[in-house]
Design a protein around this motif. Structure first.
Motif, PDB file in Angstrom:
ATOM      1  N   THR A   7     119.008  59.168  42.302  1.00 35.14           N
ATOM      2  CA  THR A   7     119.469  59.884  41.113  1.00 35.14           C
ATOM      3  C   THR A   7     118.251  60.095  40.234  1.00 35.14           C
ATOM      4  O   THR A   7     117.748  59.143  39.646  1.00 35.14           O
ATOM      5  N   LEU A   8     117.770  61.324  40.170  1.00 32.15           N
ATOM      6  CA  LEU A   8     116.529  61.563  39.445  1.00 32.15           C
ATOM      7  C   LEU A   8     116.640  61.172  37.982  1.00 32.15           C
ATOM      8  O   LEU A   8     115.816  60.424  37.461  1.00 32.15           O
ATOM      9  N   ALA A   9     117.638  61.685  37.285  1.00 30.69           N
ATOM     10  CA  ALA A   9     117.646  61.532  35.831  1.00 30.69           C
ATOM     11  C   ALA A   9     119.045  61.722  35.285  1.00 30.69           C
ATOM     12  O   ALA A   9     119.975  62.103  35.994  1.00 30.69           O
ATOM     13  N   GLY A  10     119.168  61.458  33.981  1.00 33.40           N
ATOM     14  CA  GLY A  10     120.437  61.636  33.284  1.00 33.40           C
ATOM     15  C   GLY A  10     121.196  60.328  33.193  1.00 33.40           C
ATOM     16  O   GLY A  10     121.645  59.798  34.206  1.00 33.40           O
ATOM     17  N   HIS A  11     121.319  59.800  31.980  1.00 36.92           N
ATOM     18  CA  HIS A  11     122.039  58.535  31.818  1.00 36.92           C
ATOM     19  C   HIS A  11     123.462  58.639  32.350  1.00 36.92           C
ATOM     20  O   HIS A  11     123.997  57.681  32.916  1.00 36.92           O
ATOM     21  N   ASP A  32     117.247  49.998  47.464  1.00 33.18           N
ATOM     22  CA  ASP A  32     116.173  50.710  46.777  1.00 33.18           C
ATOM     23  C   ASP A  32     116.815  51.800  45.936  1.00 33.18           C
ATOM     24  O   ASP A  32     117.883  52.317  46.276  1.00 33.18           O
ATOM     25  N   TYR A  33     116.138  52.159  44.845  1.00 33.75           N
ATOM     26  CA  TYR A  33     116.699  53.190  43.967  1.00 33.75           C
ATOM     27  C   TYR A  33     115.588  54.149  43.572  1.00 33.75           C
ATOM     28  O   TYR A  33     114.653  53.787  42.868  1.00 33.75           O
ATOM     29  N   ALA A  34     115.698  55.400  44.024  1.00 43.40           N
ATOM     30  CA  ALA A  34     114.729  56.435  43.691  1.00 43.40           C
ATOM     31  C   ALA A  34     115.169  57.164  42.434  1.00 43.40           C
ATOM     32  O   ALA A  34     116.234  57.788  42.406  1.00 43.40           O
ATOM     33  N   THR A  35     114.354  57.080  41.390  1.00 43.58           N
ATOM     34  CA  THR A  35     114.687  57.699  40.118  1.00 43.58           C
ATOM     35  C   THR A  35     113.420  57.836  39.300  1.00 43.58           C
ATOM     36  O   THR A  35     112.338  57.387  39.695  1.00 43.58           O
ATOM     37  N   GLY A  36     113.538  58.464  38.120  1.00 47.02           N
ATOM     38  CA  GLY A  36     112.399  58.605  37.235  1.00 47.02           C
ATOM     39  C   GLY A  36     112.077  57.309  36.525  1.00 47.02           C
ATOM     40  O   GLY A  36     112.885  56.374  36.474  1.00 47.02           O
ATOM     41  N   ALA A  37     110.892  57.247  35.940  1.00 46.12           N
ATOM     42  CA  ALA A  37     110.406  56.013  35.328  1.00 46.12           C
ATOM     43  C   ALA A  37     111.285  55.525  34.179  1.00 46.12           C
ATOM     44  O   ALA A  37     111.382  54.316  33.941  1.00 46.12           O
ATOM     45  N   GLU A  38     111.939  56.454  33.475  1.00 42.62           N
ATOM     46  CA  GLU A  38     112.744  56.031  32.329  1.00 42.62           C
ATOM     47  C   GLU A  38     113.919  55.141  32.738  1.00 42.62           C
ATOM     48  O   GLU A  38     114.464  54.404  31.907  1.00 42.62           O
ATOM     49  N   HIS A  39     114.305  55.192  34.016  1.00 45.03           N
ATOM     50  CA  HIS A  39     115.425  54.384  34.485  1.00 45.03           C
ATOM     51  C   HIS A  39     114.987  53.196  35.337  1.00 45.03           C
ATOM     52  O   HIS A  39     115.831  52.488  35.883  1.00 45.03           O
ATOM     53  N   ALA A  40     113.685  52.981  35.450  1.00 40.07           N
ATOM     54  CA  ALA A  40     113.181  51.922  36.324  1.00 40.07           C
ATOM     55  C   ALA A  40     113.705  50.545  35.916  1.00 40.07           C
ATOM     56  O   ALA A  40     114.156  49.759  36.752  1.00 40.07           O
ATOM     57  N   GLU A  41     113.664  50.254  34.644  1.00 39.13           N
ATOM     58  CA  GLU A  41     114.117  48.938  34.172  1.00 39.13           C
ATOM     59  C   GLU A  41     115.605  48.755  34.422  1.00 39.13           C
ATOM     60  O   GLU A  41     116.048  47.657  34.809  1.00 39.13           O
ATOM     61  N   ALA A  42     116.376  49.801  34.235  1.00 36.92           N
ATOM     62  CA  ALA A  42     117.822  49.698  34.438  1.00 36.92           C
ATOM     63  C   ALA A  42     118.162  49.415  35.892  1.00 36.92           C
ATOM     64  O   ALA A  42     119.016  48.572  36.186  1.00 36.92           O
ATOM     65  N   VAL A  43     117.503  50.108  36.821  1.00 32.39           N
ATOM     66  CA  VAL A  43     117.862  49.926  38.230  1.00 32.39           C
ATOM     67  C   VAL A  43     117.357  48.592  38.767  1.00 32.39           C
ATOM     68  O   VAL A  43     118.027  47.951  39.585  1.00 32.39           O
ATOM     69  N   THR A  44     116.194  48.150  38.311  1.00 33.97           N
ATOM     70  CA  THR A  44     115.727  46.830  38.755  1.00 33.97           C
ATOM     71  C   THR A  44     116.589  45.729  38.156  1.00 33.97           C
ATOM     72  O   THR A  44     116.856  44.717  38.805  1.00 33.97           O
ATOM     73  N   ALA A  48     118.124  46.409  42.241  1.00 35.54           N
ATOM     74  CA  ALA A  48     117.480  47.302  43.197  1.00 35.54           C
ATOM     75  C   ALA A  48     115.966  47.265  43.035  1.00 35.54           C
ATOM     76  O   ALA A  48     115.439  46.837  42.004  1.00 35.54           O
ATOM     77  N   ARG A  49     115.281  47.748  44.064  1.00 36.73           N
ATOM     78  CA  ARG A  49     113.837  47.948  43.978  1.00 36.73           C
ATOM     79  C   ARG A  49     113.583  49.404  43.628  1.00 36.73           C
ATOM     80  O   ARG A  49     114.116  50.312  44.263  1.00 36.73           O
ATOM     81  N   TRP A  50     112.761  49.620  42.605  1.00 34.24           N
ATOM     82  CA  TRP A  50     112.549  50.973  42.109  1.00 34.24           C
ATOM     83  C   TRP A  50     111.626  51.762  43.029  1.00 34.24           C
ATOM     84  O   TRP A  50     110.560  51.267  43.435  1.00 34.24           O
ATOM     85  N   VAL A  51     112.031  52.980  43.356  1.00 34.36           N
ATOM     86  CA  VAL A  51     111.208  53.942  44.078  1.00 34.36           C
ATOM     87  C   VAL A  51     110.920  55.090  43.116  1.00 34.36           C
ATOM     88  O   VAL A  51     111.848  55.744  42.625  1.00 34.36           O
ATOM     89  N   LYS A  52     109.654  55.347  42.857  1.00 36.65           N
ATOM     90  CA  LYS A  52     109.275  56.314  41.823  1.00 36.65           C
ATOM     91  C   LYS A  52     109.504  57.743  42.283  1.00 36.65           C
ATOM     92  O   LYS A  52     109.070  58.149  43.360  1.00 36.65           O
ATOM     93  N   LEU A  53     110.181  58.514  41.446  1.00 32.36           N
ATOM     94  CA  LEU A  53     110.312  59.957  41.633  1.00 32.36           C
ATOM     95  C   LEU A  53     109.581  60.676  40.504  1.00 32.36           C
ATOM     96  O   LEU A  53     109.438  60.122  39.403  1.00 32.36           O
ATOM     97  N   PRO A  54     109.120  61.905  40.754  1.00 32.70           N
ATOM     98  CA  PRO A  54     108.510  62.672  39.658  1.00 32.70           C
ATOM     99  C   PRO A  54     109.476  62.787  38.491  1.00 32.70           C
ATOM    100  O   PRO A  54     110.665  63.035  38.674  1.00 32.70           O
ATOM    101  N   ALA A  55     108.965  62.583  37.303  1.00 34.82           N
ATOM    102  CA  ALA A  55     109.819  62.538  36.121  1.00 34.82           C
ATOM    103  C   ALA A  55     110.449  63.893  35.835  1.00 34.82           C
ATOM    104  O   ALA A  55     109.865  64.950  36.115  1.00 34.82           O
ATOM    105  N   LEU A  56     111.648  63.853  35.292  1.00 40.86           N
ATOM    106  CA  LEU A  56     112.287  65.063  34.788  1.00 40.86           C
ATOM    107  C   LEU A  56     111.625  65.406  33.457  1.00 40.86           C
ATOM    108  O   LEU A  56     111.720  64.635  32.498  1.00 40.86           O
ATOM    109  N   PRO A  57     110.927  66.537  33.357  1.00 39.15           N
ATOM    110  CA  PRO A  57     110.255  66.881  32.096  1.00 39.15           C
ATOM    111  C   PRO A  57     111.256  67.012  30.964  1.00 39.15           C
ATOM    112  O   PRO A  57     112.431  67.326  31.169  1.00 39.15           O
TER     113      PRO A  57
END
Length: 365
Positions: A7-11, A32-44, A48-57
């Motif tokens: 899930t890239l983005a969007g609360h 594992d959870y692939a998402t943008g950096a703003e959600h890294a803390e929430a998914v960990t 889950a282990r965070w997998v970095k995706l390009p951020a949603l501008p």
């Protein structure tokens, strides 16, 4: 077993999955959870282990038609995740990909590599009998879509970027809220909203002698006229008002907070909720039995507002001048109160995170 959430983005898209991630992790699954950096803390934090995706501008519209600008903005952001996900899944093949319904690159990766998939749907589901997604977006993303197809040699059309079917879908609304629910087959699992440990978050109103009104237009769109109307119509001190907003000054009566307030905890105290009608906010209000006054900003939110009104769970308001009167009506209405109680019972019977985890584990072969 290895499960990759995407899930890239969007609360409103990430948040409903967190309790499911926690449930799966608690059962011993490696997530594992692939998402943008703003959600890294929430998914960990969910296990889950965070997998970095390009951020949603950041989305900052510059015209009077922000929805028209949103479609190409979001398509390009999604397209940027495709090569990242493809490389990741080739290098570390998961047993299953669980992707948000708007994250079409994850669906393409799963189908290309032959990986079982589950789609999570944070809004009402669509099929041949009910479809709120409008294919007019073609005129906004046609050139980007053609370039993407040519670059990656994939088969993707406009409907495939909006609402594509999957062999298994988990829907985070109760079946009782779903329009045309009788037309959805066994591939759709309506588990209802899953709030998880967000229900344990703490928040207290400043005063206990006044009813609390909560207001929020979500984290993406904004409307200066809405905030001005709220400040004006609730300035008489009859309500204690908490509002989430950007760049808005509070008053002695209206408490303006940042966008990251613990919403379920605020709603636990609220007597009414003026909302943009995002599905996450709508479901959290219904989970807590709070009547809604919906001021929609997008077509999807307008559909949610109509459904709220149709089921007698609140009102849709299109004119800012009517906010105060609408709040007074929904709070005083006994029929709305009874309908809210019935919807809370339906939500309780949906199975929530435990049922969602069962559905996902059954898909792993």
């Amino acid at each position: 077993m290895g499960i990759l959430f995407v899930t890239l983005a969007g609360h409103g898209h990430v948040t409903p999955t967190l309790a499911v991630v926690a449930e799966l992790a608690g059962r011993g699954a490696a997530v594992d959870y692939a998402t943008g950096a703003e959600h890294a803390e929430a998914v960990t934090g969910a296990g889950a282990r965070w997998v970095k995706l390009p951020a949603l501008p950041d989305f900052r519209p510059v015209t009077g038609n922000p929805i028209d600008e949103w479609f190409p903005h979001y398509f390009r952001s999604m397209a940027a995740t495709y090569p990242v996900l493809l490389d990741r899944c080739r290098a570390a093949r998961p047993d299953l990909i669980c992707y948000d319904s708007t994250n079409w690159p994850a669906r393409i990766v799963a189908h290309t590599l032959g990986i079982p998939a589950v789609r999570t749907v944070p809004h009402t589901a669509c099929n041949a009998h009910y479809n709120l997604m409008d294919a007019h977006v073609a005129r906004f993303i046609a050139d980007d879509l053609a370039e993407f197809r040519a670059r990656y040699d994939v088969d993707l059309d406009i409907p495939g970027t909006i609402e594509a079917p999957e062999a298994c879908s988990i829907v985070f609304v109760p079946r009782e809220f779903q329009p045309r629910a009788e037309t959805f087959d066994e591939t759709f699992h309506f588990v209802g909203p899953v709030l998880g440990d967000r229900l344990d978050e703490q928040w207290s109103p400043r005063r206990t002698d006044l009813p609390l009104l909560f207001m929020s237009l979500g984290s993406v769109m904004s409307d200066a006229g809405f905030y001005e109307a709220c400040l004006d119509q609730f300035a008489d001190g009859a309500w204690q008002v908490t509002m989430t907003a950007r760049d808005v000054q509070g008053t002695d009566v209206v408490d303006v907070r940042a966008l990251d307030v613990p919403q379920p905890a605020v709603l636990r105290h609220a007597k009414a909720f003026i909302s943009h009608g995002g599905m996450n906010s709508t479901m959290e209000a219904l989970h807590q039995g709070v009547p809604l006054v919906v001021v929609s900003q997008t077509p999807e939110q307008a559909a949610n507002a109509d459904r709220v009104a149709e089921l007698g769970l609140g009102e849709r308001v299109d004119d800012h001048a009517d906010l105060r009167a609408a709040v007074d009506r929904v709070v005083a209405c006994g029929t709305i109160r009874r309908n809210l109680d019935r919807m809370r019972a339906a939500i309780s019977g949906g199975g929530g995170a435990a049922e969602a985890a069962e559905v996902i584990l059954r898909r792993i072969v």
